[in-house]
Design an enzyme around this catalytic site. Structure first.
Site, PDB file in Angstrom:
ATOM      1  CB  CYS A   1      -6.592  -0.379   5.202  1.00 18.63           C
ATOM      2  SG  CYS A   1      -4.880  -0.965   5.146  1.00 18.63           S
TER       3      CYS A   1
ATOM      4  CD  GLU B   1      -2.022   4.178   3.248  1.00 18.11           C
ATOM      5  OE1 GLU B   1      -3.196   4.451   3.554  1.00 18.11           O
ATOM      6  OE2 GLU B   1      -1.722   3.348   2.367  1.00 18.11           O
TER       7      GLU B   1
ATOM      8  CB  CYS C   1      -2.078   1.659   6.173  1.00 14.92           C
ATOM      9  SG  CYS C   1      -1.654   0.836   4.626  1.00 14.92           S
TER      10      CYS C   1
ATOM     11  CG  HIS D   1      -1.969  -0.989   1.245  1.00 16.61           C
ATOM     12  ND1 HIS D   1      -3.078  -0.866   2.052  1.00 16.61           N
ATOM     13  CD2 HIS D   1      -2.132  -2.138   0.552  1.00 16.61           C
ATOM     14  CE1 HIS D   1      -3.883  -1.889   1.856  1.00 16.61           C
ATOM     15  NE2 HIS D   1      -3.322  -2.688   0.948  1.00 16.61           N
TER      16      HIS D   1
END
Length: 141
Positions: free
Chosen positions: A76, A48, A79, A46
Site C-alpha cells: 500500500c 511490511e 508501506c 502491516h
C-alpha cells in the site's frame, strides 16, 4: 516468497488479512512480518512495516540498502513509503491489490519509482491470491 507465504498463513490462522513479508540480506532472512492490525489494534501493523522494523533491528541501521523485500501482496501507499525511506533495493510481490495497492493506484509514481527500485511482480501469484480470496470469502459468510 515461500517464507512470506508462511507468514501470511500465520496471519490467516490469527484471523488477520493474510499478507506476509520477509526481508533478505546476503541470502539470509533478516526480517519477517505478517499483518497484525486486529491483534495490535494498530492500522500501521502491516506485514511490511513489521518486517522492516525487524530487519532494521537486525542490522542496527534504518538503511536497508542491498536488501530485497518479498511480499505476498502489492504494498500500500504507507508501506511503499517505508520501503523507499528504508532504501530497500528490490521489491518482489505476489498478487496485485486493486483497492489499496500502490502500483495499481498510483501509476505515475510507479514509473518514477521503478527507476530507483527493482520491482518484480506476479511471483507465486496464484497461491498468494488464493490466501486473500479464502480470507474474504470466510468474512462474507
Amino acid at each position: 516468497m515461500e517464507e512470506a507465504i508462511k507468514e501470511a498463513e500465520v496471519a490467516l490462522k490469527e484471523n488477520e488479512v493474510p499478507v506476509g513479508a520477509v526481508i533478505v540480506y546476503k541470502n539470509k532472512i533478516i526480517g519477517r512480518g505478517y499483518n497484525q492490525m486486529e491483534k495490535l489494534k494498530d492500522p500501521t501493523a502491516h506485514a511490511e512495516m513489521i518486517a522492516i522494523s525487524s530487519a532494521c533491528n537486525y542490522l542496527k541501521n534504518w538503511r536497508l540498502e542491498e536488501t530485497t523485500i518479498y511480499i505476498t501482496c502489492e504494498p500500500c501507499l504507507m508501506c511503499m513509503g517505508a520501503i523507499l525511506l528504508s532504501r530497500i533495493k528490490r521489491i518482489v510481490y505476489g498478487t496485485k491489490e486493486e483497492n489499496f495497492g500502490f502500483f495499481s493506484n498510483y501509476p505515475n509514481f510507479y514509473k518514477a519509482i521503478k527507476e530507483k527500485i527493482e520491482i518484480i511482480n506476479g511471483v507465486k501469484e496464484e497461491k498468494t491470491r488464493e490466501l486473500l480470496k479464502k480470507f474474504f470469502e470466510e468474512k462474507r459468510k
